[in-house]
Design a protein around this motif. Sequence first.
Motif, PDB file in Angstrom:
ATOM      1  N   MET A 165       0.739  -1.282   0.149  1.00 35.14           N
ATOM      2  CA  MET A 165       0.020  -0.022   0.041  1.00 35.14           C
ATOM      3  C   MET A 165       1.028   1.298  -0.074  1.00 35.14           C
ATOM      4  N   GLU A 166       0.902   1.910  -1.062  1.00 34.98           N
ATOM      5  CA  GLU A 166       1.912   2.866  -1.257  1.00 34.98           C
ATOM      6  C   GLU A 166       1.414   4.180  -0.378  1.00 34.98           C
ATOM      7  N   MET A 167       0.320   4.416   0.147  1.00 33.55           N
ATOM      8  CA  MET A 167       0.039   5.587   1.094  1.00 33.55           C
ATOM      9  C   MET A 167      -0.069   5.153   2.427  1.00 33.55           C
ATOM     10  N   GLY A 168       0.262   3.888   2.584  1.00 34.11           N
ATOM     11  CA  GLY A 168       0.244   3.371   4.044  1.00 34.11           C
ATOM     12  C   GLY A 168      -1.113   2.834   4.296  1.00 34.11           C
ATOM     13  N   TYR A 169      -1.775   2.791   5.641  1.00 35.85           N
ATOM     14  CA  TYR A 169      -2.770   2.148   5.913  1.00 35.85           C
ATOM     15  C   TYR A 169      -3.961   3.178   6.339  1.00 35.85           C
ATOM     16  N   GLY A 170      -3.589   4.287   6.048  1.00 39.87           N
ATOM     17  CA  GLY A 170      -4.733   5.322   6.558  1.00 39.87           C
ATOM     18  C   GLY A 170      -5.343   5.960   5.087  1.00 39.87           C
ATOM     19  N   PRO A 173      -4.751  11.980   2.057  1.00 45.30           N
ATOM     20  CA  PRO A 173      -4.793  13.307   2.580  1.00 45.30           C
ATOM     21  C   PRO A 173      -5.969  14.101   2.322  1.00 45.30           C
ATOM     22  N   GLY A 174      -6.614  14.782   3.511  1.00 41.36           N
ATOM     23  CA  GLY A 174      -7.692  15.573   3.145  1.00 41.36           C
ATOM     24  C   GLY A 174      -9.102  14.823   3.212  1.00 41.36           C
ATOM     25  N   PHE A 175      -9.046  13.678   3.445  1.00 38.67           N
ATOM     26  CA  PHE A 175     -10.240  12.691   3.470  1.00 38.67           C
ATOM     27  C   PHE A 175     -10.313  11.887   4.833  1.00 38.67           C
ATOM     28  N   ASN A 176      -9.955  12.572   5.829  1.00 43.37           N
ATOM     29  CA  ASN A 176     -10.278  11.843   7.198  1.00 43.37           C
ATOM     30  C   ASN A 176     -11.398  12.593   7.900  1.00 43.37           C
ATOM     31  N   TRP A 177     -12.398  12.008   8.026  1.00 36.64           N
ATOM     32  CA  TRP A 177     -13.641  12.534   8.606  1.00 36.64           C
ATOM     33  C   TRP A 177     -13.726  11.850  10.230  1.00 36.64           C
ATOM     34  N   ASP A 178     -12.839  11.497  10.693  1.00 38.49           N
ATOM     35  CA  ASP A 178     -13.058  10.876  12.098  1.00 38.49           C
ATOM     36  C   ASP A 178     -13.315  11.928  13.102  1.00 38.49           C
ATOM     37  N   LEU A 179     -14.264  11.682  14.205  1.00 37.70           N
ATOM     38  CA  LEU A 179     -14.502  12.679  14.990  1.00 37.70           C
ATOM     39  C   LEU A 179     -13.407  13.034  15.912  1.00 37.70           C
ATOM     40  N   SER A 213      -3.066   5.953  -9.425  1.00 38.71           N
ATOM     41  CA  SER A 213      -3.097   4.854 -10.171  1.00 38.71           C
ATOM     42  C   SER A 213      -1.867   4.686 -10.966  1.00 38.71           C
ATOM     43  N   ASN A 214      -1.046   5.556 -10.885  1.00 42.42           N
ATOM     44  CA  ASN A 214       0.182   5.612 -11.782  1.00 42.42           C
ATOM     45  C   ASN A 214       1.242   4.672 -10.975  1.00 42.42           C
ATOM     46  N   TYR A 215       0.797   4.350  -9.691  1.00 42.51           N
ATOM     47  CA  TYR A 215       2.092   3.623  -8.965  1.00 42.51           C
ATOM     48  C   TYR A 215       1.602   1.816  -9.188  1.00 42.51           C
ATOM     49  N   TYR A 216       0.410   1.744  -9.986  1.00 38.13           N
ATOM     50  CA  TYR A 216      -0.083   0.252  -9.959  1.00 38.13           C
ATOM     51  C   TYR A 216      -0.227   0.023 -11.356  1.00 38.13           C
ATOM     52  N   ALA A 217      -0.088  -1.283 -11.528  1.00 35.02           N
ATOM     53  CA  ALA A 217      -0.289  -1.715 -13.010  1.00 35.02           C
ATOM     54  C   ALA A 217      -1.646  -1.999 -13.659  1.00 35.02           C
ATOM     55  N   THR A 218      -2.558  -1.958 -12.955  1.00 38.16           N
ATOM     56  CA  THR A 218      -3.926  -2.311 -13.478  1.00 38.16           C
ATOM     57  C   THR A 218      -4.685  -0.782 -13.206  1.00 38.16           C
ATOM     58  N   ASN A 219      -5.929  -0.836 -13.827  1.00 38.47           N
ATOM     59  CA  ASN A 219      -6.789   0.362 -13.433  1.00 38.47           C
ATOM     60  C   ASN A 219      -7.594   0.347 -12.292  1.00 38.47           C
ATOM     61  N   ASN A 220      -7.305  -0.541 -11.323  1.00 37.39           N
ATOM     62  CA  ASN A 220      -8.023  -0.777  -9.986  1.00 37.39           C
ATOM     63  C   ASN A 220      -7.091   0.129  -8.973  1.00 37.39           C
ATOM     64  N   VAL A 221      -7.746   0.815  -8.269  1.00 38.41           N
ATOM     65  CA  VAL A 221      -6.810   1.562  -7.260  1.00 38.41           C
ATOM     66  C   VAL A 221      -7.891   1.218  -5.788  1.00 38.41           C
ATOM     67  N   LEU A 222      -7.150   1.019  -4.929  1.00 44.76           N
ATOM     68  CA  LEU A 222      -7.563   0.701  -3.611  1.00 44.76           C
ATOM     69  C   LEU A 222      -7.242   1.999  -2.446  1.00 44.76           C
ATOM     70  N   PHE A 223      -8.128   2.550  -1.915  1.00 45.69           N
ATOM     71  CA  PHE A 223      -7.927   3.559  -0.871  1.00 45.69           C
ATOM     72  C   PHE A 223      -8.573   3.137   0.435  1.00 45.69           C
ATOM     73  N   PRO A 224      -7.515   2.773   1.273  1.00 45.82           N
ATOM     74  CA  PRO A 224      -8.178   2.474   2.586  1.00 45.82           C
ATOM     75  C   PRO A 224      -8.641   3.789   3.548  1.00 45.82           C
ATOM     76  N   MET A 225      -9.968   3.694   3.907  1.00 41.54           N
ATOM     77  CA  MET A 225     -10.657   4.721   4.417  1.00 41.54           C
ATOM     78  C   MET A 225     -10.689   4.483   5.840  1.00 41.54           C
ATOM     79  N   GLY A 226      -9.803   5.093   6.436  1.00 38.39           N
ATOM     80  CA  GLY A 226      -9.520   4.869   8.058  1.00 38.39           C
ATOM     81  C   GLY A 226      -8.256   4.142   8.674  1.00 38.39           C
ATOM     82  N   THR A 227      -8.054   4.189   9.900  1.00 38.28           N
ATOM     83  CA  THR A 227      -7.001   3.693  10.252  1.00 38.28           C
ATOM     84  C   THR A 227      -6.948   3.508  11.896  1.00 38.28           C
TER      85      THR A 227
END
Length: 475
Positions: A165-170, A173-179, A213-227
Motif C-alpha cells: 500500500m503506497e499511501m500506508g494504511y490510512g 490526505p484531506g479525507f479523514n472524517w474521524d471525529l 493509479s500511476n503507482y500500480y499496473a492495472t486500472n484498479n485503485v484501493l483507498f483504505p478509508m480509516g486507520t
Amino acid sequence: IQKAGVQYIIDSVVQQLLQNETRKFIYVETAFFWKWWQLQKPELQEKVKTLVNNGQLEFINGGWCMNDEAAAHYQSIVDQMTWGHRRLQDTFGECGIPRIGWQIDPFGHSREQASLFAQMAFDAVFFARLDYEDKTHRVAEKRMELLWQGSDDLGKASDIFTHAMEMGYGPPPGFNWDLANGGDDPIIDDPESEDYNVDQYVDKFITYAKKYSNYYATNNVLFPMGTDFMYQDANSWFKNMDKLITYVNARKQKGSNVNVFYSTPTCYLNGVHNSNHTFTTKSDDFFPYNSFVHSYWTGYFTSRPALKRYEKVGNNALQVCKQLDVLSLGNGKNEAKVTPLREWMGVMQHHDAVAGTEKQHVSDNYALKLYKTIEKCQSVVDESLNILIGDKNLNQLFCNQLNVSACAVTEGTDNLAVTLYNPFGHSVNHMVRLPVTSKAYKVLDPKGNAVKSDIVAIPESVLSLKERKSKAKDE
C-alpha cells in the motif's frame, strides 16, 4: 493510555451498515471481535450474520491478532490463526472464513509468512511497510503488486499475490472524517451554503486517484478509508463517503473516467485478477524495514528479551497442556482452563507484543496475563499426568521462576521426584536446571540408575537481581 474502544467501533459500524446495504467494512483481529460478540443479544447477532452473508461485513486475515513476522515462531502463528478462524467458522460458517492476509502494520515481512498464508488458502496478502528505497523503485516501475514465492520446497503451492500500500494504511490526505482522530471538513452539499465544497472535494479526489493509479499496473485503485482507532463514530465516515461516491460518479457525465464505490480487498483482488496482468515475482523477505535514511526497524528483533522468552515458555506450556488433555481423554471438560492460555498466546503474537514495541505498562500486563493463564493450564497438566500415571493423589508442583534461577519446590527439600515431559514425537537431549541450596545430590532415573549431574554456581548477576527471592546459590 490510548483513549479508544474497539467495542464502540463495532457498535457504530454495525448500525451504519444496517442502514445502507451498499456500505462495506472489513474487520481483522478476531480477539477483539469475539469479546464484543459474546456481549451481544441474539437479535443483533442474527443481524450481524446477515451482514457477513451479504458481504457488507467481511473478515480479513481473521487470526486472533495481526501477528509479528520477525519474533514470532511459525508454530504460534499457525495456532493463533487457527483459533481465530475456528471462532469465525463456527459462528458464521463458510462466509466467515477469511481469504485475504492483512499485515498492514508489522515492521517488515517474512517470506515464511507468505508461505503460511498461501498454505492457509489465502488468495493474497496486503501490507503497508516496506523499505523506502524499495518502495521508490517499485512505485516508479509500477511494481507495488507482485507474486511472492514463499518456498523453494513447496513451489507454486506457496505462491501468493501481494499488494504493498503506497499511501500506508490510512485515508488519502484531506479525507479523514474521524471525529476523534480526524479534522478534515465534512462534505457540504447544500448549494445555498456559503461553505459548499462538493466541487473542491471531487476535484481533489479525482486528482489524487489519477496520481495514485500511476503507482500500480492495472486500472484498479484501493483507498483504505480509516486507520487505527477510527470509526468510533462511523456515521461521520459513511455519511461523507456516501456523498463522495455520489458526486465523484456524477462527474462521469462530464467525461470523468473515475468510478468509485465501497469495496473490500477481496473485491479489489477480483478486479485485479480480471485485468489479466502478468506480475513480477519476489522470492525473499521484506526485511529489514527501513522507513527513512538510517532508520532501520531492527532493534525489536531483540528488545524486551524477558518477554520474548516468556512467550516461548507460554507456547511450550500450551502445547504440553493440549497434548496431555487429549492423551488423558479430557474430552473437552478442561476447555475453560485451556482456552485462556490459547487465547493469550494468540495475543502474544501481536506485532506490538512479542515484538517488544509496546509501552511498559502494556508489557507488564501481557506478562501478568500470560502467568495467570499458564497457571490454569498447569492444573490441567497436573490432573492429566496423574490420570496417565494412575495415581490421582499425586500433586505436581511447578517451577515458574527458573528465569531467575529460583524455585521454592526444589529449594525446600533434599528429596523429590522430578517429572520431565517431552512434547515432541522424538527423543531430545535437554539440560535441566534446578536451583538448590546444598552442594551434593544424587540423581536417579525411574529405574534407579544414576544420572550424570553437576553443581554449578548461579552467576552473581542473577543472584543480585532485586526481584529475585531465593536462597539458592547453585543449580
